[in-house]
Scaffold this motif. Structure first.
Motif, PDB file in Angstrom:
ATOM      1  N   LYS A  32     -12.922 -11.294   0.717  1.00 55.55           N
ATOM      2  CA  LYS A  32     -11.503 -11.149   0.376  1.00 55.55           C
ATOM      3  C   LYS A  32     -11.160 -11.906  -0.903  1.00 55.55           C
ATOM      4  N   GLU A  33     -11.849 -13.022  -1.140  1.00 54.07           N
ATOM      5  CA  GLU A  33     -11.578 -13.860  -2.306  1.00 54.07           C
ATOM      6  C   GLU A  33     -12.362 -13.430  -3.552  1.00 54.07           C
ATOM      7  N   MET A  34     -13.434 -12.689  -3.354  1.00 53.63           N
ATOM      8  CA  MET A  34     -14.331 -12.312  -4.444  1.00 53.63           C
ATOM      9  C   MET A  34     -13.725 -11.192  -5.311  1.00 53.63           C
ATOM     10  N   LYS A  35     -14.032 -11.209  -6.587  1.00 52.88           N
ATOM     11  CA  LYS A  35     -13.585 -10.156  -7.496  1.00 52.88           C
ATOM     12  C   LYS A  35     -14.272  -8.843  -7.132  1.00 52.88           C
ATOM     13  N   THR A  36     -13.554  -7.756  -7.324  1.00 55.87           N
ATOM     14  CA  THR A  36     -14.077  -6.426  -7.017  1.00 55.87           C
ATOM     15  C   THR A  36     -15.366  -6.151  -7.792  1.00 55.87           C
ATOM     16  N   GLU A  37     -15.402  -6.538  -9.047  1.00 48.87           N
ATOM     17  CA  GLU A  37     -16.578  -6.306  -9.884  1.00 48.87           C
ATOM     18  C   GLU A  37     -17.805  -7.046  -9.339  1.00 48.87           C
ATOM     19  N   THR A  38     -17.581  -8.246  -8.819  1.00 48.25           N
ATOM     20  CA  THR A  38     -18.673  -9.036  -8.254  1.00 48.25           C
ATOM     21  C   THR A  38     -19.218  -8.371  -6.994  1.00 48.25           C
ATOM     22  N   ILE A  39     -18.310  -7.895  -6.149  1.00 45.59           N
ATOM     23  CA  ILE A  39     -18.749  -7.193  -4.933  1.00 45.59           C
ATOM     24  C   ILE A  39     -19.542  -5.951  -5.322  1.00 45.59           C
ATOM     25  N   LEU A  40     -19.065  -5.220  -6.323  1.00 43.87           N
ATOM     26  CA  LEU A  40     -19.767  -4.007  -6.772  1.00 43.87           C
ATOM     27  C   LEU A  40     -21.175  -4.347  -7.243  1.00 43.87           C
ATOM     28  N   GLU A  41     -21.324  -5.422  -7.994  1.00 41.24           N
ATOM     29  CA  GLU A  41     -22.656  -5.827  -8.464  1.00 41.24           C
ATOM     30  C   GLU A  41     -23.583  -6.158  -7.289  1.00 41.24           C
ATOM     31  N   LYS A  42     -23.031  -6.839  -6.296  1.00 44.33           N
ATOM     32  CA  LYS A  42     -23.835  -7.198  -5.117  1.00 44.33           C
ATOM     33  C   LYS A  42     -24.185  -5.962  -4.281  1.00 44.33           C
ATOM     34  N   LEU A  43     -23.317  -4.956  -4.332  1.00 46.38           N
ATOM     35  CA  LEU A  43     -23.530  -3.733  -3.551  1.00 46.38           C
ATOM     36  C   LEU A  43     -24.517  -2.762  -4.201  1.00 46.38           C
ATOM     37  N   LYS A  44     -24.698  -2.865  -5.508  1.00 44.41           N
ATOM     38  CA  LYS A  44     -25.507  -1.873  -6.233  1.00 44.41           C
ATOM     39  C   LYS A  44     -26.878  -1.591  -5.615  1.00 44.41           C
ATOM     40  N   PRO A  45     -27.664  -2.592  -5.212  1.00 49.10           N
ATOM     41  CA  PRO A  45     -28.958  -2.264  -4.589  1.00 49.10           C
ATOM     42  C   PRO A  45     -28.809  -1.438  -3.306  1.00 49.10           C
ATOM     43  N   PHE A  46     -27.761  -1.734  -2.523  1.00 48.31           N
ATOM     44  CA  PHE A  46     -27.507  -0.970  -1.301  1.00 48.31           C
ATOM     45  C   PHE A  46     -27.063   0.456  -1.637  1.00 48.31           C
ATOM     46  N   LEU A  47     -26.209   0.566  -2.652  1.00 49.52           N
ATOM     47  CA  LEU A  47     -25.690   1.875  -3.043  1.00 49.52           C
ATOM     48  C   LEU A  47     -26.794   2.772  -3.587  1.00 49.52           C
ATOM     49  N   GLU A  48     -27.682   2.204  -4.396  1.00 49.01           N
ATOM     50  CA  GLU A  48     -28.777   2.971  -4.979  1.00 49.01           C
ATOM     51  C   GLU A  48     -29.764   3.434  -3.914  1.00 49.01           C
ATOM     52  N   ALA A  49     -29.867   2.695  -2.827  1.00 46.75           N
ATOM     53  CA  ALA A  49     -30.788   3.057  -1.741  1.00 46.75           C
ATOM     54  C   ALA A  49     -30.167   4.066  -0.768  1.00 46.75           C
TER      55      ALA A  49
END
Length: 177
Positions: free
Chosen positions: A20-37
């Motif tokens: 909830k506190e994290m920036k959207t862009e940061t969450i997106l960066e952390k999600l990228k490996p999951f999204l690509e898979a």
């Protein structure tokens, strides 16, 4: 001297608070490996992904939660027509309300299909018919789920074309009933 105590609930709560506190862009960066898979996510624009993260961030506790809870954005799950009915509302009444929502949303220009404009355009209908009677079938039509985020936010993230398509799918389900 004793073994460490591991509390999964507290860890999930802490993770959720962190998201909830994290920036959207940061969450997106952390999600990228999951999204690509995950095949259904390939080709999704960053703008769309950011909108979905904003919608889902309050519900996610882990990155895996995001992948699972937001799957409906990319593929409408199968659902029974009865899901569209608010409380004991008749299928005929639900169909009428969805038709009114559809015609109202069709009038909005694609580039102006934002949360604020969608809400403004259907708020009069919600006042007249009742909030649950309008927003429940819209939520079910757009997500195919019993529990989901705000249907107006979902509509904005899906875009006009997909929102209208999903409402038409719901209407066809009611016609079959």
């Amino acid at each position: 001297k004793a073994g460490a105590v591991f509390n999964q609930q507290k860890l999930d709560w802490l993770n959720g608070h962190y998201f909830k506190e994290m920036k959207t862009e940061t969450i997106l960066e952390k999600l990228k490996p999951f999204l690509e898979a995950t095949p259904r996510w390939r080709g999704a624009s960053e703008e769309t992904l950011k909108k979905i993260i904003e919608i889902e961030r309050g519900r996610m506790k882990t990155l895996k939660d995001f992948i699972e809870s937001s799957a409906f954005f990319f593929k409408l799950p199968e659902y029974e027509p009865s899901l569209l009915q608010w409380k004991q509302e008749s299928a005929t009444k639900v169909k009428t309300i969805l038709e009114k929502i559809l015609s109202t949303l069709e009038e909005i220009a694609s580039e102006k299909f934002t949360r604020a404009i969608i809400l403004k355009s259907i708020s009069e209908l919600a006042e007249k018919e009742g909030r649950g009677e309008v927003f429940w079938p819209l939520r079910a039509a757009l997500s195919g789920l019993k529990t989901s985020p705000d249907p107006v936010a979902i509509g904005e993230a899906l875009g006009k074309e997909e929102t209208l398509r999903r409402i038409k799918v719901a209407l066809s389900k009611l016609n079959e009933k």
